[in-house]
Design an enzyme around this catalytic site. Structure first.
Site, PDB file in Angstrom:
ATOM      1  N   THR A  31      29.278  28.576  73.287  1.00 46.22           N
ATOM      2  CA  THR A  31      28.077  28.021  72.646  1.00 46.22           C
ATOM      3  C   THR A  31      26.881  28.882  73.049  1.00 46.22           C
ATOM      4  O   THR A  31      26.578  29.003  74.231  1.00 46.22           O
ATOM      5  CB  THR A  31      27.862  26.566  73.105  1.00 46.22           C
ATOM      6  OG1 THR A  31      29.027  25.826  72.765  1.00 46.22           O
ATOM      7  CG2 THR A  31      26.649  25.955  72.435  1.00 46.22           C
ATOM      8  N   GLU A  48      36.537  17.541  75.954  1.00 45.45           N
ATOM      9  CA  GLU A  48      37.396  17.492  77.131  1.00 45.45           C
ATOM     10  C   GLU A  48      38.186  16.197  77.079  1.00 45.45           C
ATOM     11  O   GLU A  48      37.714  15.175  76.591  1.00 45.45           O
ATOM     12  CB  GLU A  48      36.549  17.577  78.400  1.00 45.45           C
ATOM     13  CG  GLU A  48      35.989  18.969  78.581  1.00 45.45           C
ATOM     14  CD  GLU A  48      35.103  19.099  79.804  1.00 45.45           C
ATOM     15  OE1 GLU A  48      35.289  18.337  80.761  1.00 45.45           O
ATOM     16  OE2 GLU A  48      34.228  19.966  79.770  1.00 45.45           O
ATOM     17  N   PHE A  83      30.322   6.932  69.079  1.00 45.12           N
ATOM     18  CA  PHE A  83      29.174   7.500  69.796  1.00 45.12           C
ATOM     19  C   PHE A  83      27.967   6.578  69.803  1.00 45.12           C
ATOM     20  O   PHE A  83      26.831   7.008  69.934  1.00 45.12           O
ATOM     21  CB  PHE A  83      28.834   8.911  69.290  1.00 45.12           C
ATOM     22  CG  PHE A  83      29.577   9.945  70.079  1.00 45.12           C
ATOM     23  CD1 PHE A  83      30.957  10.036  69.989  1.00 45.12           C
ATOM     24  CD2 PHE A  83      28.914  10.785  70.960  1.00 45.12           C
ATOM     25  CE1 PHE A  83      31.664  10.950  70.768  1.00 45.12           C
ATOM     26  CE2 PHE A  83      29.614  11.703  71.742  1.00 45.12           C
ATOM     27  CZ  PHE A  83      30.990  11.780  71.651  1.00 45.12           C
ATOM     28  N   CYS A  89      28.426  20.220  78.464  1.00 45.54           N
ATOM     29  CA  CYS A  89      27.938  20.645  77.141  1.00 45.54           C
ATOM     30  C   CYS A  89      26.661  19.962  76.682  1.00 45.54           C
ATOM     31  O   CYS A  89      25.629  20.603  76.561  1.00 45.54           O
ATOM     32  CB  CYS A  89      29.036  20.448  76.097  1.00 45.54           C
ATOM     33  SG  CYS A  89      30.459  21.495  76.406  1.00 45.54           S
ATOM     34  N   LYS A 139      23.159  20.509  78.659  1.00 46.28           N
ATOM     35  CA  LYS A 139      22.617  21.876  78.675  1.00 46.28           C
ATOM     36  C   LYS A 139      22.426  22.405  77.261  1.00 46.28           C
ATOM     37  O   LYS A 139      21.525  23.202  77.012  1.00 46.28           O
ATOM     38  CB  LYS A 139      23.464  22.809  79.544  1.00 46.28           C
ATOM     39  CG  LYS A 139      24.875  23.063  79.060  1.00 46.28           C
ATOM     40  CD  LYS A 139      25.105  24.505  78.697  1.00 46.28           C
ATOM     41  CE  LYS A 139      26.539  24.719  78.293  1.00 46.28           C
ATOM     42  NZ  LYS A 139      26.762  25.561  77.156  1.00 46.28           N
TER      43      LYS A 139
HETATM   44  C1  UDX Z   1      31.070  17.354  73.636  1.00 47.90           C
HETATM   45  C2  UDX Z   1      31.296  17.277  72.123  1.00 47.90           C
HETATM   46  O1  UDX Z   1      31.795  15.975  71.780  1.00 47.90           O
HETATM   47  C3  UDX Z   1      32.246  18.367  71.681  1.00 47.90           C
HETATM   48  O2  UDX Z   1      32.406  18.344  70.276  1.00 47.90           O
HETATM   49  C4  UDX Z   1      31.696  19.714  72.132  1.00 47.90           C
HETATM   50  O3  UDX Z   1      32.601  20.757  71.794  1.00 47.90           O
HETATM   51  C5  UDX Z   1      31.467  19.720  73.628  1.00 47.90           C
HETATM   52  O4  UDX Z   1      30.612  18.639  73.993  1.00 47.90           O
HETATM   53  P1  UDX Z   1      32.483  16.599  75.764  1.00 47.90           P
HETATM   54  O5  UDX Z   1      31.417  17.191  76.608  1.00 47.90           O
HETATM   55  O6  UDX Z   1      33.903  16.856  76.121  1.00 47.90           O
HETATM   56  O7  UDX Z   1      32.324  17.071  74.256  1.00 47.90           O
HETATM   57  O8  UDX Z   1      32.273  15.018  75.813  1.00 47.90           O
HETATM   58  P2  UDX Z   1      31.971  13.846  74.771  1.00 47.90           P
HETATM   59  O9  UDX Z   1      33.199  13.112  74.490  1.00 47.90           O
HETATM   60  O10 UDX Z   1      31.143  14.294  73.649  1.00 47.90           O
HETATM   61  O11 UDX Z   1      31.070  12.914  75.723  1.00 47.90           O
HETATM   62  C6  UDX Z   1      29.849  13.405  76.255  1.00 47.90           C
HETATM   63  C7  UDX Z   1      29.182  12.371  77.129  1.00 47.90           C
HETATM   64  O12 UDX Z   1      28.666  11.327  76.330  1.00 47.90           O
HETATM   65  C8  UDX Z   1      30.090  11.710  78.167  1.00 47.90           C
HETATM   66  O13 UDX Z   1      29.383  11.634  79.399  1.00 47.90           O
HETATM   67  C9  UDX Z   1      30.336  10.351  77.589  1.00 47.90           C
HETATM   68  O14 UDX Z   1      30.579   9.384  78.573  1.00 47.90           O
HETATM   69  C10 UDX Z   1      29.027  10.074  76.871  1.00 47.90           C
HETATM   70  N1  UDX Z   1      29.122   9.114  75.759  1.00 47.90           N
HETATM   71  C11 UDX Z   1      29.935   9.370  74.700  1.00 47.90           C
HETATM   72  C12 UDX Z   1      28.353   7.956  75.792  1.00 47.90           C
HETATM   73  O15 UDX Z   1      27.590   7.708  76.742  1.00 47.90           O
HETATM   74  N2  UDX Z   1      28.446   7.075  74.741  1.00 47.90           N
HETATM   75  C13 UDX Z   1      29.261   7.297  73.673  1.00 47.90           C
HETATM   76  O16 UDX Z   1      29.282   6.460  72.769  1.00 47.90           O
HETATM   77  C14 UDX Z   1      30.029   8.482  73.650  1.00 47.90           C
END
Ligand code: UDX
Length: 448
Positions: free
Chosen positions: A121, A150, A263, A274, A277
């Protein structure tokens, strides 16, 4: 096809193993000798479901190898870049040192006709800058952002929602870009169609565009996801002021297909390597472009997110009787989300550290992330055993919604261990009524 993947972290190691699993001959390159040793012996250097099996299969089939020497990648024709782009120390912008180093090392082995496909990214404008760095090599550079989550990284790599490829575009007669791929760009897109043939064959959208759009797709997607989470967390703040329940609110608005329920999980907010940052790097890049106002809301998204960590700390203090000093607080979770051992910018660990700072005796448990957490925060106490964490606790706080805590752990069992039945549900993942029925004081995020 013969592929190389430069950078074998969460992104690169999974990409290498996944590409080998669909039949390619892949070499993973990393400067970290220990990581390469582990990967070469079939050990995943981090927790990621299915990765271990994929590594074992790829190594056994002889299609997957790893090396610290870039020269070993010389036979490959497509070189993926999967190195990290962390937040700069002392600033919001992305640190591109590793991407630049990857391109410089590839320059020493590139052959005419080779393809470099950047997956990291990066701030918009990076691909164009890097393309000039490989001029004269006869190789083509494309940007092919990665959207894997992840915990689902293997599945997301093999069966992505979409594939996006930014390729060189031609200039029109007036000298401005037409947005149409050059012949080299078209050829590059065709090569990537071949690389991702199984996904392409199942009808996965394959979007060919220019560099800037491809780079922006990635940061825009992450900015949108972060905004969605902070939106519902803002509604949680309002809900707290009026005694409303943000989880019911999310269910109700989520039924509108234009909004969608995913979400909209209110809680202690987003973390990880991700989203935090990436929204900061996006703001920094927009400022450089003189368009900081266009994404000014991302500062608010960040601020809302950080306020929820503080709110969880307040609730934990309240749950432990108004003062956390000397109280034993069981912190369930350290990873930034379940199915991961990643603690980068983990809201769970941040809450634990803040409680420790208030003088609480914090005991942290997590099914996967304890080793990483201990390295980063040796001042906290850790245990692998959930029962140990709960024993005689004055308050319990759930900060990562692992199944072990939301499904397996019952309020009866937890109640038989703790000193006081008070639980803060930092992820709104427990059945509040069931816990209350067992005599627990239940504190949700944005819930009565
Ligand atoms: C994210 C993107 O989803 C992915 O497409 C990109 O390639 C990399 O960044 P990731 O960092 O693995 O992926 O985690 P993600 O599942 O998106 O969750 C991110 C954070 O949001 C976590 O700390 C999670 O607990 C939080 N989250 C997620 C919430 O607080 N509420 C939600 O409803 C969903």
């Amino acid at each position: 096809m013969r592929l190389s993947v430069v950078g074998c972290g969460y992104l690169g190691a999974v990409h290498a193993a996944a590409m080998a699993s669909i039949g390619h001959e892949v070499i993973g390159i990393d400067v970290d000798e220990r990581k390469i040793e582990q990967l070469s012996s079939g050990v995943a250097p981090f927790f990621e479901p299915d990765l271990q099996e994929l590594l074992a299969d790829g190594l056994a089939a002889g299609r997957l190898t790893f090396s610290t020497d870039i020269a070993d990648a010389a036979a490959a024709t497509v070189h993926f870049i999967g190195v990290g782009t962390p937040q700069q120390k002392g600033g919001y912008a992305a640190d591109l040192t590793y991407v630049d180093a990857a391109v410089d090392s590839l320059r020493t082995i590139l052959k005419p006709g080779d393809l470099i496909a950047g997956k990291s990214t990066v701030p918009v404008g990076t691909a164009a800058r890097l393309a000039t760095r490989i001029e004269g090599s006869g190789a083509t550079l494309v940007w092919n952002p990665e959207f894997l989550r992840e915990g689902w990284a293997v599945k997301d790599t093999i069966e992505p929602d979409r594939l996006v490829v930014g390729v060189p575009v031609s200039d029109g007669i007036d000298g401005t870009a037409t947005g149409e791929a050059t012949a080299g760009g078209q050829r590059a897109a065709d090569i990537l169609r071949e690389v991702y043939a199984p996904a392409v064959a199942t009808g996965t959208p394959f979007i060919v565009t220019d560099y800037a759009t491809a780079e922006l797709v990635k940061v825009a997607a992450n900015a949108f996801l972060a905004t969605k989470i902070s939106f519902i967390n803002a509604m949680a703040e309002i809900s707290e002021a009026v005694g409303a329940d943000v989880t019911q609110l999310a269910d109700a608005i989520g039924h509108d297909v234009r909004i969608g329920r995913r979400f909209l999980g209110a809680g202690i907010g987003f973390g990880g390597g991700c989203l935090p940052k990436d929204i900061r790097a996006f703001s920094a890049r927009a400022e450089e472009l003189g368009k900081g106002d266009a994404v000014g809301f991302l500062r608010e998204v960040d601020a809302i997110n950080l306020r929820r960590r503080e709110r969880a700390v307040e609730l934990a203090v309240e749950a432990s009787g108004g003062n956390a000093f000397g109280k034993k607080i069981a912190v369930l979770g350290a990873a930034f989300k379940p199915h991961s051992d990643d603690i980068r910018d983990s809201p769970a660990l941040d809450v634990a550290v803040r409680l420790h700072g208030l003088g609480a005796q914090v005991v942290v448990t997590d099914p996967a992330a304890i080793d990483n957490a201990r390295r980063a925060h040796p001042q906290l106490a850790y245990t692998d055993d959930l029962d140990d964490a709960l024993r005689a606790a004055d308050a319990v706080i759930v900060v990562t919604e692992w199944d072990e805590y939301r499904r397996v752990l019952t309020p009866q069992h937890a109640g038989s261990l703790v000193g006081a039945k008070a639980v803060v549900d930092g992820r709104n993942c427990l059945d509040a009524a069931a816990w209350r029925a067992e005599g627990w004081r239940y504190f949700g995020m944005g819930r009565p």
